[in-house]
Design a protein around this motif. Structure first.
Motif, short mmCIF file in Angstrom:
data_model
loop_
_atom_site.label_atom_id
_atom_site.label_comp_id
_atom_site.label_asym_id
_atom_site.label_seq_id
_atom_site.Cartn_x
_atom_site.Cartn_y
_atom_site.Cartn_z
N VAL A 1 0.86 -1.05 0.08
CA VAL A 1 0.05 -0.12 -0.07
C VAL A 1 1.24 1.22 0.08
CG1 VAL A 1 -1.96 1.31 1.56
CG2 VAL A 1 -2.12 -1.24 1.38
N GLU A 2 2.29 0.73 0.77
CA GLU A 2 3.00 2.50 0.70
C GLU A 2 3.42 2.53 -0.59
OE1 GLU A 2 5.97 1.85 3.92
OE2 GLU A 2 4.01 2.76 5.21
N LYS A 3 3.44 1.24 -1.46
CA LYS A 3 4.01 1.06 -2.14
C LYS A 3 3.18 1.96 -3.10
CE LYS A 3 6.30 -1.30 -5.96
NZ LYS A 3 6.40 -2.27 -6.64
N TRP A 4 2.18 1.80 -3.54
CA TRP A 4 1.27 2.24 -4.68
C TRP A 4 1.26 3.54 -3.91
CZ3 TRP A 4 -2.65 -2.47 -2.67
CH2 TRP A 4 -2.22 -3.58 -3.14
N VAL A 5 1.51 3.83 -3.29
CA VAL A 5 0.39 5.73 -2.56
C VAL A 5 1.65 5.95 -2.61
CG1 VAL A 5 -0.40 7.23 -1.14
CG2 VAL A 5 -1.59 4.64 -1.39
N ILE A 6 3.02 6.41 -2.16
CA ILE A 6 3.70 7.26 -2.23
C ILE A 6 5.01 6.64 -2.72
CG2 ILE A 6 6.04 7.85 -0.70
CD1 ILE A 6 4.25 6.73 1.90
N GLY A 7 5.33 5.35 -3.51
CA GLY A 7 6.34 4.92 -4.56
C GLY A 7 7.18 3.84 -3.42
N ASP A 8 8.28 3.71 -4.39
CA ASP A 8 9.55 2.88 -4.25
C ASP A 8 10.27 3.13 -2.81
OD1 ASP A 8 10.39 0.48 -4.52
OD2 ASP A 8 10.90 0.17 -6.07
N ARG A 9 10.83 2.53 -2.84
CA ARG A 9 11.70 2.11 -1.50
C ARG A 9 12.65 3.34 -0.99
NH1 ARG A 9 17.48 1.11 -0.10
NH2 ARG A 9 17.66 0.99 2.09
N ASN A 10 13.30 4.25 -2.49
CA ASN A 10 13.99 5.11 -2.02
C ASN A 10 12.73 6.71 -2.34
OD1 ASN A 10 16.24 4.07 -2.06
ND2 ASN A 10 16.47 4.95 -4.27
N LYS A 11 11.71 6.34 -2.42
CA LYS A 11 10.72 7.93 -2.55
C LYS A 11 10.13 8.00 -0.42
CE LYS A 11 9.55 8.20 -7.24
NZ LYS A 11 8.63 8.56 -8.33
N ARG A 12 9.90 6.41 -0.62
CA ARG A 12 9.78 6.45 0.04
C ARG A 12 10.31 6.60 2.22
NH1 ARG A 12 8.30 0.94 -1.08
NH2 ARG A 12 9.18 0.31 0.93
N ILE A 13 11.58 7.00 1.77
CA ILE A 13 12.76 7.15 2.75
C ILE A 13 12.59 8.05 2.89
CG2 ILE A 13 15.23 7.01 3.38
CD1 ILE A 13 15.39 3.68 2.44
N LYS A 14 12.74 9.34 1.42
CA LYS A 14 12.51 10.69 1.21
C LYS A 14 11.52 10.88 1.67
CE LYS A 14 15.83 10.82 -2.80
NZ LYS A 14 15.92 10.97 -4.25
N PHE A 15 10.23 10.25 1.54
CA PHE A 15 9.34 10.57 2.45
C PHE A 15 9.28 11.24 3.40
CE2 PHE A 15 4.69 10.18 3.35
CZ PHE A 15 4.41 11.19 2.67
N ASP A 16 9.17 9.92 4.60
CA ASP A 16 8.99 10.36 5.97
C ASP A 16 10.51 11.20 6.26
OD1 ASP A 16 7.99 7.84 6.15
OD2 ASP A 16 9.79 7.03 6.36
N LYS A 17 11.48 11.27 5.74
CA LYS A 17 12.67 12.80 5.91
C LYS A 17 11.64 14.24 5.90
CE LYS A 17 16.53 9.72 5.36
NZ LYS A 17 17.51 9.57 5.20
N ALA A 18 10.94 13.94 4.73
CA ALA A 18 10.63 15.27 4.31
C ALA A 18 9.55 15.96 5.07
CB ALA A 18 9.68 15.30 3.45
N PRO A 19 9.50 17.25 5.29
CA PRO A 19 9.12 18.43 6.68
C PRO A 19 7.13 18.10 6.01
CG PRO A 19 9.47 19.69 4.63
CD PRO A 19 10.43 17.90 4.63
N MET A 20 6.68 18.45 7.05
CA MET A 20 5.41 17.92 7.22
C MET A 20 4.36 19.41 5.92
SD MET A 20 3.02 16.23 7.60
CE MET A 20 3.86 15.40 8.53
N ASN A 21 4.26 19.00 4.93
CA ASN A 21 2.97 19.88 4.29
C ASN A 21 1.76 19.26 3.46
OD1 ASN A 21 4.13 17.56 1.55
ND2 ASN A 21 6.13 18.85 1.51
N ALA A 22 1.09 19.61 2.55
CA ALA A 22 -0.42 19.07 2.47
C ALA A 22 -0.28 18.00 1.29
CB ALA A 22 -0.56 19.99 1.91
N GLU A 23 0.96 17.09 1.02
CA GLU A 23 0.53 16.60 -0.04
C GLU A 23 1.48 15.09 1.05
OE1 GLU A 23 4.02 14.44 -3.68
OE2 GLU A 23 4.33 16.47 -2.47
N LYS A 24 2.18 15.65 2.34
CA LYS A 24 2.82 14.72 2.97
C LYS A 24 1.27 13.81 3.58
CE LYS A 24 6.04 13.03 5.69
NZ LYS A 24 7.26 13.15 6.84
N ILE A 25 0.66 15.12 4.40
CA ILE A 25 -0.58 14.65 4.70
C ILE A 25 -1.61 14.03 4.01
CG2 ILE A 25 -2.72 15.53 6.02
CD1 ILE A 25 -0.90 18.03 6.90
N ALA A 26 -1.89 14.53 3.33
CA ALA A 26 -2.77 14.04 2.12
C ALA A 26 -2.23 12.54 1.70
CB ALA A 26 -3.18 14.50 0.36
#
Length: 466
Positions: free
Chosen positions: A121-146
């Motif tokens: 599910v995380e892969k479908w919504v956020i992306g592959d491994r590198n994208k998920r790691i970057k997503f966790d480190k990224a600051p909170m914003n509207a896209e991340k909340i959504a």
């Protein structure tokens, strides 16, 4: 390159590891694993909907203390069948572990299946491994909340479906999904308070286990990972890194093989694809669930660089360390096979010999015997008849011929529905001139109207206490 002694260290558990985001890989073992896991998941979801003789095929009706399994009805007194089944399941798991290691954990464990689903599910919504790691480190914003909200919503839906499926094995699909009532004109499911409680518990447990606990459930809570090392021997299949072939590891240009380096190019793909985040090159570890993702990933890398496959592979300690052929037929395998054959035989014989009719006789404890109006000695009994079939039946009771004794019944036949019981009062009279003083063995027999089912029970007729 000089050979170095191969050691298999066992690492301590580390509860401070960061969240694992595995890279998804394809290959021989992952294809088998995905098919196995999702077939089991589909079976879990479909089984409550199967019907057998007009009834839900598998139903554990705890409220009425009746358990239905494909035409068989079990009551609480039949619990030994379930205990026997779990003993067989445990010994089967032990035998599989001795031969194939933690193959259950990697290919069939419910925790592994749901974690794999939630990670997808995380892969479908956020992306592959590198994208998920970057997503966790990224600051909170509207896209991340959504995106986080969407992931949590899908997780919750899967958890709710899981909970409803679990509860449907107990409540029944008919009562769970098709029983409704109106409150102020609003249709609501007709669920009891306990049904709501258990749906909430299973939803919460599934959500937390698959969404957050993940590998920590396998390494810190599940006891199987703890005692598996006790069951392993030199001939147990394990996922292992060939230390002598791979070391010393290091990067190199494609198509080259420096003399001072082993076959491991230190690409870390085996670490990236591991669902528990370990490095298989460090040796056997309690966190390894033997899913073989590292095997498929390493074989893919070996194909690309032109090296032989099998740097990481399923092997045994005897083959890897001692360079000897694995002994497939070990004494423990023979012992487990013999034990399971006996247990299966006993279970099948017991089920086949089981009569779905139960009779129990209770004497009147207030008075052992008395004289009736005809001057005969009379004993009072209560015969409990239980219909353990899934059909309606009428049952009759008779006393096996005994000199001087006769049976008095208030009703000739007892109609019982599936799983129903009835306490039937009756008495037995004895002619003092024809029966012996003291206690006389008697046998009562209950028979269904078509003669298909018969059950007998012994008791005593006494002349004492009159």
């Amino acid at each position: 390159m000089s050979a170095q002694p191969y050691k298999i260290p066992v690492h301590d558990l580390d509860a401070t590891k960061k969240r694992v985001h595995p890279r998804f890989v394809t290959g021989k073992y992952q294809n088998i694993r995905v098919v196995t896991m999702y077939l089991l998941l589909a079976l879990f979801l479909i089984l409550p909907w199967l019907k057998y003789d007009g009834r839900q095929a598998i139903l554990f009706d705890f409220a009425d203390q009746r358990f239905y399994i494909f035409g068989l009805t079990f009551l609480p007194q039949d619990f030994y069948f379930f205990a026997f089944f779990f003993i067989i399941a445990a010994f089967t798991l032990f035998m599989v572990t001795v031969y194939a290691g933690r193959v259950w954990c990697g290919y069939a464990c419910p925790q592994t299946i749901w974690v794999h689903l939630y990670q997808h599910v995380e892969k479908w919504v956020i992306g592959d491994r590198n994208k998920r790691i970057k997503f966790d480190k990224a600051p909170m914003n509207a896209e991340k909340i959504a995106k986080r909200s969407l992931v949590y919503l899908i997780w919750f839906i899967f958890a709710l479906i899981t909970a409803l499926t679990f509860v449907s094995y107990v409540v029944g699909t008919q009562d769970l999904y098709f029983a409704w009532h109106n409150v102020a004109g609003i249709p609501l499911p007709d669920w009891s308070g306990m049904t709501l409680v258990f749906i909430g518990i299973f939803t919460f447990a599934t959500y937390v286990n698959a969404g957050y606990m993940r590998e920590h459930m396998c390494t810190h809570i599940c006891p199987y990972g703890r005692f598996q090392s006790v069951m392993f021997d030199k001939d147990t299949l394990i996922v292992s890194y060939d230390y002598n072939r791979g070391e010393p590891r290091g990067t190199r240009k494609k198509g080259t093989h420096p003399d001072n380096l082993g076959d491991c190019i230190d690409c870390t793909m085996c670490v990236q694809v591991c669902p528990t985040g370990i490095d298989i090159r460090d040796g056997l570890q309690v966190e390894c669930i033997q899913c073989a993702a590292c095997v498929d990933a390493c074989n893919d890398v070996m194909d690309k660089v032109g090296y032989p496959r099998g740097l990481i592979r399923y092997t045994t300690e005897r083959q890897l360390v001692e360079n000897e052929d694995t002994k497939i037929l070990s004494p423990r395998i023979f012992a487990y096979s013999l034990l399971l054959t006996v247990l299966f035989g006993v279970l099948i014989y017991t089920l086949n010999d089981r009569v779905p009719l139960e009779i129990d006789i209770r004497r009147d404890r207030n008075q052992l015997s008395s004289f009736n109006a005809q001057g005969q000695i009379e004993n009072s009994y209560i015969v409990k008849i239980t219909n353990k079939t899934q059909d309606n039946h009428k049952y009759s009771v008779k006393l096996e011929p005994q000199k001087g004794l006769s049976l008095q019944l208030r009703m000739k036949e007892v109609p019982l529905g599936p799983g129903e019981s009835y306490d039937m009062p009756m008495s037995i009279s004895g002619d003092p001139a024809l029966i012996e003083q003291g206690q006389t063995p008697i046998t009562l027999t209950v028979t269904s109207e078509d003669g298909t089912y018969t059950a007998s029970k012994e008791n005593l007729f006494t002349t004492q206490g009159q």
